[in-house]
Design a protein around this motif. Sequence first.
Motif, PDB file in Angstrom:
ATOM      1  N   SER A 121      22.628  38.487  48.053  1.00 26.72           N
ATOM      2  CA  SER A 121      23.346  38.663  49.325  1.00 26.72           C
ATOM      3  C   SER A 121      22.701  37.833  50.428  1.00 26.72           C
ATOM      4  CB  SER A 121      23.383  40.147  49.714  1.00 26.72           C
ATOM      5  OG  SER A 121      22.074  40.684  49.762  1.00 26.72           O
ATOM      6  N   PHE A 177      23.652  34.156  49.863  1.00 28.43           N
ATOM      7  CA  PHE A 177      25.021  33.876  50.291  1.00 28.43           C
ATOM      8  C   PHE A 177      25.051  33.627  51.802  1.00 28.43           C
ATOM      9  CE2 PHE A 177      26.711  36.671  46.590  1.00 28.43           C
ATOM     10  CZ  PHE A 177      26.629  35.579  45.729  1.00 28.43           C
ATOM     11  N   TYR A 235      34.327  33.527  50.196  1.00 26.14           N
ATOM     12  CA  TYR A 235      33.357  34.267  49.394  1.00 26.14           C
ATOM     13  C   TYR A 235      34.034  35.338  48.534  1.00 26.14           C
ATOM     14  CZ  TYR A 235      28.962  32.340  51.207  1.00 26.14           C
ATOM     15  OH  TYR A 235      27.897  31.531  51.488  1.00 26.14           O
ATOM     16  N   ARG A 236      35.016  36.002  49.113  1.00 27.16           N
ATOM     17  CA  ARG A 236      35.699  37.048  48.346  1.00 27.16           C
ATOM     18  C   ARG A 236      36.498  36.448  47.190  1.00 27.16           C
ATOM     19  NH1 ARG A 236      37.256  40.999  53.416  1.00 27.16           N
ATOM     20  NH2 ARG A 236      35.262  42.126  53.422  1.00 27.16           N
ATOM     21  N   CYS A 243      33.935  35.578  44.523  1.00 26.32           N
ATOM     22  CA  CYS A 243      33.480  36.781  43.822  1.00 26.32           C
ATOM     23  C   CYS A 243      34.519  37.257  42.817  1.00 26.32           C
ATOM     24  CB  CYS A 243      33.181  37.882  44.845  1.00 26.32           C
ATOM     25  SG  CYS A 243      32.670  39.445  44.118  1.00 26.32           S
ATOM     26  N   TYR A 274      28.914  29.062  47.391  1.00 19.84           N
ATOM     27  CA  TYR A 274      28.716  30.318  46.655  1.00 19.84           C
ATOM     28  C   TYR A 274      28.121  30.019  45.279  1.00 19.84           C
ATOM     29  CZ  TYR A 274      29.998  35.074  45.056  1.00 19.84           C
ATOM     30  OH  TYR A 274      29.975  36.365  44.590  1.00 19.84           O
ATOM     31  N   THR A 288      28.316  40.282  47.721  1.00 22.85           N
ATOM     32  CA  THR A 288      29.370  39.602  48.484  1.00 22.85           C
ATOM     33  C   THR A 288      29.838  40.449  49.662  1.00 22.85           C
ATOM     34  OG1 THR A 288      30.100  38.529  46.432  1.00 22.85           O
ATOM     35  CG2 THR A 288      31.624  38.479  48.285  1.00 22.85           C
ATOM     36  N   SER A 334      29.498  39.456  53.546  1.00 19.08           N
ATOM     37  CA  SER A 334      30.710  39.423  54.372  1.00 19.08           C
ATOM     38  C   SER A 334      30.568  40.321  55.592  1.00 19.08           C
ATOM     39  CB  SER A 334      31.928  39.875  53.547  1.00 19.08           C
ATOM     40  OG  SER A 334      32.117  39.020  52.433  1.00 19.08           O
TER      41      SER A 334
END
Length: 565
Positions: free
Chosen positions: A104, A107, A128-129, A132, A447, A516, A520
């Motif tokens: 984390s 990232f 990022y989502r 993931c 990422y 992630t 975020s």
Amino acid sequence: MSYGGQTPTVVVLKEGTDTSQGRGQILSNIDACLAVQDTLKPTLGPFGSDVLLVSNGKTTITNDGATILHLLDVIHPAAKILVDVSKSQDAEVGDGTTSVTLLSAEFMKEARQFVEEGMSSNVIIRGYRKACELACKRIKEIEIELKKGGSKEEGDAEFRTLLKKCAKTAMSSKLIQANSEFFAEMVVEAVQCLDPEELDETMIGVKKIAGGSLEESRLVKGVSFKKTFSYAGFEQQPKKIVNAKILCLNVELELKAEKDNAEVRITKVSEYQAIVDAEWKLILQKLDAIVATGATVVLSKLPIGDLATQYFADRGIFCAGRVASDDLERTVAAVGGSVQSTCSDLTPENLGKCGLFEEIQIGKERYNVFEQCPEAQTCTLLLRGGADQVIAEVERSLHDAIMIVKRAIQDNYIVAGGGAIEMELSKYLREYSRQIAGKQQLIIAAYAKALEIIPRQLCENAGLDGTGLINKLRSLHSRGQIWYGLDFAHESVANNLETFVWEPALTKINALQSATEAASLVLGVDETVKSQPNQNTVGSQPVPPPGGRGRGMPAGMPPTQMHMS
């Protein structure tokens, strides 16, 4: 409305409130998380260092990420998110707490360049989502199922061997790495003692006994707890009973002094004697009812006094009072029966059974052990070690291994460890990013780069050439060798699926999703408001304003008057 052509100043927040917002605030939060990452980096992997933490005079030696973050007492609000995400990983999966924190933070580190260039944090979060989601989908595509082959006996034996390999991988970075074969066997046996439907790890009791070597630890397939406080008469009780019948109570079997818990007005000595006789009659009725059930072991959450202890000893019955609630619950789970809160309606059906009860000496302590229970769904680990700090770290290591074995049974899909899965996901996301256009290409590529923190840090902690080995792994994965990872035994790379460096796929999926979400969350916060404590109070007592009543002034006296004695 305007006054004299000027707009009035509107004060919304109280004086002393600190506010900061914008790009600088996001970068500040990222820096705080990277500081936490720097603390945990050296603890990752088989050659990770331990951290010595001293808090309120208590010393803890550990390399467990969740434990370190808990004891560090992090106060930065953004960095606290990493503490929460490691706790989440520990509760859900049990292992991978260091990995999820490093990921984390990495990232966020990779996103920093985009924030500095003025890119909207919402665009980064969206990328990022998506990355993931793609990574988790890729894990589902390549995961390997642990199958039971052949007959039931052969299949169970093979599956047990596979679980031991998962447990050994979980212990590879722990203090007990050198004893991983011994403890892996113990962990798998412990988990297989549990109810296969629930697999409730709280039913595995852990007792820490200082002294002896690590391999003097043992697994009791039943219940064991430290000998409770005993009254006169316990020396005459049996210390070993075969085919024991156990009665578990929540009843006090002790005479109380009348002056402590009763008030009775009497005029004659004979009346006092009648009260005493009635109390004796009541407790003897309880004891007779217990003996009538045929019980040979009596356990109670509440005290069992010297009268009851001697009474049971005369009849060849073992008793223990003030048994801890969790120990009594696990005893009922092991031997059967139920906890009774009264002695008025006891029947033989209320009793539990075990093949062997004995009181044994372990180190300098005596322990009551219930073994050979017919339907035991609980067990107890008796851990030995040279120092309390060592035993505490062994307990944390075994907790991680127990959770990994539990997850492998519930969701029997595995992937290769040692950085293999991270390198494969990194390659997969890089290839995907080349097929799309715009900002998302850069974000997904970032990422992918961040995922390499795991193998890179593993190399650094082991003192290996990280750049050379990472390049070699990139080359192998680009040619389809998806299970190649780091091989510390030969200081090279190897197929970690064949060398049995395995981890449950669920662990990796949960770590990626948690890391992630944490990244975020931090990237989505661009304003912090810190409210200062009320300056006009110290504790709960108001501080008098200037010119008000000072020290020595009686209440209600005007500030202009002086009180002279």
